[in-house]
Scaffold this motif. Structure first.
Motif, short mmCIF file in Angstrom:
data_model
loop_
_atom_site.label_atom_id
_atom_site.label_comp_id
_atom_site.label_asym_id
_atom_site.label_seq_id
_atom_site.Cartn_x
_atom_site.Cartn_y
_atom_site.Cartn_z
N ARG A 29 8.59 13.20 2.56
CA ARG A 29 7.22 13.71 2.61
C ARG A 29 6.24 12.68 2.04
NH1 ARG A 29 3.82 17.53 -0.37
NH2 ARG A 29 2.27 18.26 1.12
N SER A 30 6.64 11.97 1.00
CA SER A 30 5.76 10.95 0.43
C SER A 30 5.52 9.82 1.42
CB SER A 30 6.30 10.42 -0.90
OG SER A 30 7.47 9.65 -0.71
N LEU A 31 6.54 9.44 2.18
CA LEU A 31 6.38 8.42 3.22
C LEU A 31 5.40 8.91 4.30
CD1 LEU A 31 10.10 7.35 3.58
CD2 LEU A 31 8.24 5.90 2.76
N GLU A 32 5.56 10.16 4.69
CA GLU A 32 4.68 10.74 5.70
C GLU A 32 3.24 10.82 5.20
OE1 GLU A 32 4.05 15.14 7.56
OE2 GLU A 32 6.12 14.43 7.43
N ARG B 287 -3.43 2.45 7.87
CA ARG B 287 -4.34 3.29 8.66
C ARG B 287 -5.44 2.44 9.29
NH1 ARG B 287 -3.99 8.03 9.22
NH2 ARG B 287 -6.20 8.53 9.29
N THR B 288 -5.91 1.43 8.58
CA THR B 288 -6.94 0.54 9.13
C THR B 288 -6.37 -0.29 10.28
OG1 THR B 288 -8.06 0.44 6.99
CG2 THR B 288 -8.55 -1.32 8.57
N VAL B 289 -5.16 -0.82 10.10
CA VAL B 289 -4.52 -1.60 11.16
C VAL B 289 -4.31 -0.72 12.39
CG1 VAL B 289 -2.38 -2.79 11.82
CG2 VAL B 289 -3.45 -3.28 9.62
N GLU B 290 -3.81 0.49 12.19
CA GLU B 290 -3.51 1.35 13.33
C GLU B 290 -4.76 1.82 14.07
OE1 GLU B 290 -0.86 4.45 11.94
OE2 GLU B 290 0.86 3.19 12.43
N THR B 291 -5.87 2.00 13.38
CA THR B 291 -7.09 2.44 14.07
C THR B 291 -7.83 1.29 14.74
OG1 THR B 291 -8.46 2.29 12.07
CG2 THR B 291 -7.45 4.44 12.55
N GLY B 292 -7.49 0.05 14.36
CA GLY B 292 -8.09 -1.10 15.03
C GLY B 292 -9.54 -1.34 14.65
N HIS C 4 1.73 7.30 5.18
CA HIS C 4 1.46 6.81 6.53
C HIS C 4 0.31 7.55 7.20
CE1 HIS C 4 2.07 6.42 10.92
NE2 HIS C 4 2.22 5.16 10.58
N ASN C 5 0.28 8.86 7.06
CA ASN C 5 -0.70 9.67 7.80
C ASN C 5 -2.05 9.83 7.11
OD1 ASN C 5 1.17 10.08 9.83
ND2 ASN C 5 1.88 12.01 8.97
N CYS D 175 0.83 -1.20 0.00
CA CYS D 175 0.00 0.00 0.00
C CYS D 175 0.87 1.26 0.00
CB CYS D 175 -0.92 -0.03 1.22
SG CYS D 175 -2.14 1.30 1.27
N SER D 176 1.82 1.31 0.90
CA SER D 176 2.71 2.48 0.95
C SER D 176 3.64 2.52 -0.25
CB SER D 176 3.52 2.49 2.25
OG SER D 176 2.68 2.86 3.32
N ALA D 177 4.06 1.35 -0.74
CA ALA D 177 4.93 1.33 -1.91
C ALA D 177 4.25 1.99 -3.11
CB ALA D 177 5.32 -0.11 -2.26
N VAL D 178 2.99 1.68 -3.32
CA VAL D 178 2.24 2.29 -4.43
C VAL D 178 2.19 3.80 -4.26
CG1 VAL D 178 -0.04 2.49 -5.49
CG2 VAL D 178 0.90 0.23 -4.97
#
Length: 147
Positions: A114-117, A128-133, A120-121, A52-55
């Motif tokens: 910035r693209s990584l940020e 984001r789904t994993v982190e929000t539970g 992620h954010n 997801c982040s790679a894309v």
């Protein structure tokens, strides 16, 4: 849910411990228990986190310059305990990205953090789904009887 928001895959058993996940576009991925080269469900979770982040990162940075190297390593520890059951901890997504020398490569290197940020954010639905539970109810569809 509408057709614009709904995402789905179907998983079909092919034999004991072997399954095939299929998307609506006709793609398929073999899933297994780890006894062969098929991806396990945990490996698919790791791949989804990194992919997801790679894309996101690739689409942003490659507008400036085509990467000369692009590798994403995703790791985590599978833990088991009586209180929480099986789960993953210490999830980590690590990018190793290189760009050619020159102004275009410099621009891509400059936008990389910035693209990584942004991924992620805001952009990466998976992490984001994993982190929000998000809750994941599991149900059994009504039986229509054996064919």
């Amino acid at each position: 849910m509408s057709d614009d928001t709904l995402r789905s895959v179907d998983i079909e058993r092919s034999s004991a411990g072997h399954y095939v996940a299929r998307n609506v576009r006709g793609g398929s991925i073999p899933i297994g228990t780890g006894g062969d080269d098929s991806f396990t469900p945990v490996e698919l979770l790791l791949a989804a986190l990194g992919g997801c982040s790679a894309v996101d990162v690739d689409l942003i940075t490659s507008r400036r310059a085509e990467p000369s190297g692009f590798v994403v390593k995703v790791t985590g520890d599978k833990v088991r305990d009586e209180a929480g059951g099986n789960r993953m901890e210490n999830l980590r997504v690590e990018f190793t990205v290189t760009f050619p020398d020159g102004a275009a490569g410099d621009a891509a290197r400059d936008i990389l953090p910035r693209s990584l940020e942004m991924s992620h954010n805001r952009l990466c639905t998976v992490s984001r789904t994993v982190e929000t539970g998000t809750p994941v109810p599991i149900t059994v569809a009504p039986s229509t009887g054996d064919a």
